[in-house]
Structures are given as C-alpha cells and as structure tokens.
Design a protein around this motif. Structure first.
Motif, short mmCIF file in Angstrom:
data_model
loop_
_atom_site.label_atom_id
_atom_site.label_comp_id
_atom_site.label_asym_id
_atom_site.label_seq_id
_atom_site.Cartn_x
_atom_site.Cartn_y
_atom_site.Cartn_z
N ASP A 32 0.65 -1.39 0.12
CA ASP A 32 0.06 0.00 0.05
C ASP A 32 0.71 1.31 0.01
OD1 ASP A 32 1.01 0.00 2.60
OD2 ASP A 32 -0.78 0.28 3.72
N THR A 33 1.94 1.18 -0.68
CA THR A 33 3.06 2.24 -0.92
C THR A 33 3.30 2.71 -2.22
OG1 THR A 33 5.02 0.78 -0.41
CG2 THR A 33 3.90 1.98 1.72
N ILE A 34 3.86 3.68 -2.64
CA ILE A 34 4.49 4.06 -3.48
C ILE A 34 5.95 4.79 -3.30
CG2 ILE A 34 2.40 4.42 -5.14
CD1 ILE A 34 2.64 7.15 -4.97
N LEU A 35 6.52 5.13 -4.23
CA LEU A 35 7.81 5.62 -3.93
C LEU A 35 7.71 7.24 -4.30
CD1 LEU A 35 10.18 3.41 -6.14
CD2 LEU A 35 9.79 3.34 -3.47
N CYS A 36 8.24 8.02 -3.28
CA CYS A 36 8.39 9.30 -3.61
C CYS A 36 9.32 9.61 -4.71
CB CYS A 36 8.87 9.97 -2.30
SG CYS A 36 9.15 11.68 -2.39
N PRO A 37 8.98 10.36 -5.69
CA PRO A 37 9.77 10.88 -6.86
C PRO A 37 11.07 11.32 -6.67
CG PRO A 37 7.68 12.10 -6.93
CD PRO A 37 7.65 11.21 -5.88
N THR A 38 11.20 12.03 -5.55
CA THR A 38 12.39 12.84 -5.10
C THR A 38 13.26 11.97 -4.15
OG1 THR A 38 11.36 13.97 -3.61
CG2 THR A 38 11.88 15.02 -5.75
N CYS A 39 13.06 11.53 -3.14
CA CYS A 39 13.67 10.63 -2.16
C CYS A 39 13.77 9.19 -2.51
CB CYS A 39 13.28 10.97 -0.70
SG CYS A 39 11.93 10.49 -0.28
N CYS A 40 12.73 8.88 -3.10
CA CYS A 40 12.66 7.10 -3.59
C CYS A 40 12.13 6.40 -2.41
CB CYS A 40 13.82 6.85 -4.28
SG CYS A 40 13.15 6.06 -5.90
N ARG A 41 11.82 7.10 -1.32
CA ARG A 41 11.31 5.87 -0.16
C ARG A 41 9.92 5.58 -0.35
NH1 ARG A 41 11.66 10.01 4.97
NH2 ARG A 41 11.03 11.35 3.48
N LEU A 137 10.86 17.20 -12.21
CA LEU A 137 9.58 16.89 -11.59
C LEU A 137 8.47 17.02 -12.74
CD1 LEU A 137 9.10 18.81 -8.03
CD2 LEU A 137 9.52 16.26 -8.83
N ALA A 138 8.51 17.78 -13.78
CA ALA A 138 7.75 17.85 -15.05
C ALA A 138 7.85 16.38 -15.72
CB ALA A 138 8.18 19.17 -15.70
N LEU A 139 9.23 16.10 -15.93
CA LEU A 139 9.45 14.98 -16.44
C LEU A 139 8.80 13.78 -16.05
CD1 LEU A 139 13.09 14.89 -17.63
CD2 LEU A 139 11.41 14.87 -19.40
N PHE A 140 8.88 13.62 -14.56
CA PHE A 140 8.40 12.62 -13.85
C PHE A 140 6.54 12.49 -14.02
CE2 PHE A 140 5.83 11.35 -10.23
CZ PHE A 140 6.36 9.95 -10.03
N ARG A 141 6.37 13.96 -13.98
CA ARG A 141 4.88 14.18 -14.42
C ARG A 141 4.30 13.75 -15.30
NH1 ARG A 141 2.34 18.75 -16.43
NH2 ARG A 141 0.11 18.96 -16.10
N GLN A 142 5.01 13.73 -16.47
CA GLN A 142 4.67 13.31 -17.64
C GLN A 142 4.90 11.92 -18.18
OE1 GLN A 142 5.08 16.05 -20.75
NE2 GLN A 142 5.23 14.68 -22.47
N PHE A 143 6.03 11.41 -17.78
CA PHE A 143 6.50 10.17 -18.26
C PHE A 143 6.50 9.08 -16.97
CE2 PHE A 143 8.54 13.10 -21.19
CZ PHE A 143 7.92 12.48 -22.44
N GLY A 144 6.36 9.29 -15.68
CA GLY A 144 6.30 8.58 -14.45
C GLY A 144 7.66 7.95 -14.19
N TYR A 145 7.65 6.74 -13.55
CA TYR A 145 8.67 6.21 -12.72
C TYR A 145 9.94 5.45 -13.63
CZ TYR A 145 6.38 6.46 -8.30
OH TYR A 145 5.72 7.02 -7.13
N GLN A 146 9.64 5.66 -14.89
CA GLN A 146 10.77 5.29 -15.91
C GLN A 146 11.74 6.38 -15.76
OE1 GLN A 146 10.23 5.93 -20.24
NE2 GLN A 146 8.33 6.05 -19.88
N THR A 148 12.49 8.33 -12.87
CA THR A 148 12.78 8.24 -11.61
C THR A 148 13.91 7.05 -11.32
OG1 THR A 148 10.91 9.32 -10.66
CG2 THR A 148 12.13 8.14 -9.15
N LEU A 149 13.51 5.97 -12.03
CA LEU A 149 14.22 4.86 -11.88
C LEU A 149 15.49 4.47 -12.61
CD1 LEU A 149 11.11 2.26 -10.88
CD2 LEU A 149 12.67 3.63 -9.35
N SER A 150 15.77 5.55 -13.35
CA SER A 150 16.88 5.29 -14.22
C SER A 150 18.07 6.05 -13.81
CB SER A 150 16.64 6.04 -15.74
OG SER A 150 16.38 7.56 -15.42
N PHE A 151 19.30 5.69 -14.52
CA PHE A 151 20.65 6.21 -14.06
C PHE A 151 20.46 7.88 -13.90
CE2 PHE A 151 24.84 7.77 -14.83
CZ PHE A 151 25.45 7.73 -13.57
N ALA A 152 19.94 8.37 -15.10
CA ALA A 152 19.75 9.83 -15.23
C ALA A 152 19.10 10.11 -13.95
CB ALA A 152 19.14 10.22 -16.47
N GLY A 153 17.57 9.48 -13.64
CA GLY A 153 16.77 9.93 -12.64
C GLY A 153 17.63 10.07 -11.25
#
Length: 250
Positions: A32-41, A137-146, A148-153
């Motif tokens: 029942d959790t998701i990852l925060c897009p900045t700290c990834c917790r 954050l704009a990139l995450f908003r449009q393209f999602g966790y791909q 966040t979870l990349s090396f560039a992310g």
C-alpha cells in the motif's frame, strides 16, 4: 477558476502513480505504498501531499485575467511528494519531507524566474538548480517512474538534495538557461502558455523542457516516449543450444 479540489487530485495522482509503478515493479502490487519521486522512499497515501511544481507564490503573480481563465492546477502542474520527515546522514531535517524541502530551497527561486525581467536579471546557481529540479518533476509528471528509476533519474534525485551547486555528473548543457520575456497579459491565442506550462521534447540524451518563457535541459538515460520492452526478442547466449540429455524412453 483558482479553486482546486486537492483531496480529489491527490486520489487521482495516487492511483496514476501507483499503476505506473506496478507496471515497472510488479512487487508493489501487494503493497500500500508508492515511491516518492524525489527521495525514492516507499510511502503510504497519508504520507504524501499534493505539490505545485510551479509554486503557488509564483502563480499568485500571474495576470488577473490568466488567474480567472486558467485554474491553478493547469498553471502549475501537480505531482505528489512525501511529507514524511527526512533523515540525512542520520540527522532529522525540520519540516515535512520532500514537500517542505522543495518549498524551502526552490520555490522562491522559481518565483523569481517566472517573473524575471531580462533587463536587470541576476541569476544565481540556486536559480539554475531550482529550474533543473522543477524540470525533473515535470518529466516525472509526464513520463512517470521510468524517469525516476533510471541512472539519469538518480542523478536528478541526488541533485534535488544539493540546492547550492550542480553535481559534476550533471551535463554542462543541463546547467544553462535560455530565456525570453514573460507574457505580460492573457489572451485566448496564447492560452497554452498558461494552461500547459511544461512543454517537453526529446533530443538524444536530454529532454528540452520549456517552462513558460524559460528553456533548459534535463539528462535522460533513454527516450521515454519509446515503449519499454516487456519480453526479450532473443534468447540469451547461455541458453542457446542447451542440450536435452533426457532419454527418449524415460
């Protein structure tokens, strides 16, 4: 048009982000959790809050007719950030997680840039880092966790927690800003300037992000507009020509 229903927006964003995360990391389906897009917790619904990428203090300075015609949701772009207290090197950081961190370190600089007059502009490194993090954050908003979870992310997430200087791993072409003059008035012909604040195009290993009258780059590991392969179209070499030594009469 300035009023927004944040509880409803939070539900919508939660379900969108959770569905996207499960598509990439199926083990989250049982959580029942998701990852925060900045700290990834991993954080639960109650530990997240709606975040305006373009801060509300900047939106308040938009022309009155733009504020009347286009809602805050559209003019800012929304995502979810955690409000769970941060621990950095074992030290608890005052405030409400990544939401407070963005507000403290970036929102005032983003407000400056949104209202920037080029004639007498002074842009600091903190302004540039603020814009870079808003672009992430704009990139995450449009393209999602791909993203966040990349090396560039990972580079961008690390940069989020270092507001004063750019990391050496951030490409030099992502440390520059091109700017024009902001639109002083609202009209129907230029409505997209207000209603679609982030316009993103892909240029090889970077995303070109236009935030209203500001243009800059954010690094990418892959083109997020291309679908992610869900199965291999070839057999890995160590499985090729594997002999089947079972006897035919067994």
């Amino acid at each position: 048009m300035s009023l927004i229903d944040l509880p409803a927006q939070k539900q919508i964003l939660w379900h969108k982000m959770r569905s996207d995360l499960i598509s990439l990391v199926p083990s989250f389906e049982d959580k029942d959790t998701i990852l925060c897009p900045t700290c990834c917790r991993p954080v639960c619904f109650d530990d997240l809050s709606v975040e305006h990428i373009i801060p509300k203090q900047a939106l308040a300075l938009d022309p009155a007719d733009a504020r009347q015609a286009v809602s805050k949701n559209e003019r800012s772009g929304l995502t979810l950030l955690c409000q769970k207290p941060l621990l950095i090197k074992g030290q608890r950081i005052p405030g409400h997680g990544c939401n407070s961190w963005k507000g403290k370190h970036y929102d005032s600089h983003l407000r400056d840039l949104i209202t920037l007059k080029l004639v007498n502009a002074t842009i600091s490194t903190q302004h540039q880092v603020s814009l870079y993090c808003a672009g992430y954050l704009a990139l995450f908003r449009q393209f999602g966790y791909q993203i966040t979870l990349s090396f560039a992310g990972q580079i961008s997430r690390s940069q989020f927690f270092h507001p004063n200087d750019f990391f050496k791993s951030v490409p030099l072409n992502c440390q520059m800003i091109l700017a024009g003059e902001p639109r002083p008035t609202f009209n129907d012909e230029g409505k997209s300037y207000w209603s679609d604040p982030f316009r993103i195009s892909i240029d090889q290993s970077t995303a070109i992000v236009a935030l209203r009258h500001l243009i800059f780059r954010v690094p990418l590991s892959r083109d997020p507009t291309q679908p992610i392969a869900r199965s291999l179209i070839y057999t890995p070499s160590r499985f090729k020509f594997r002999p089947d030594l079972r006897r035919m009469f067994d």
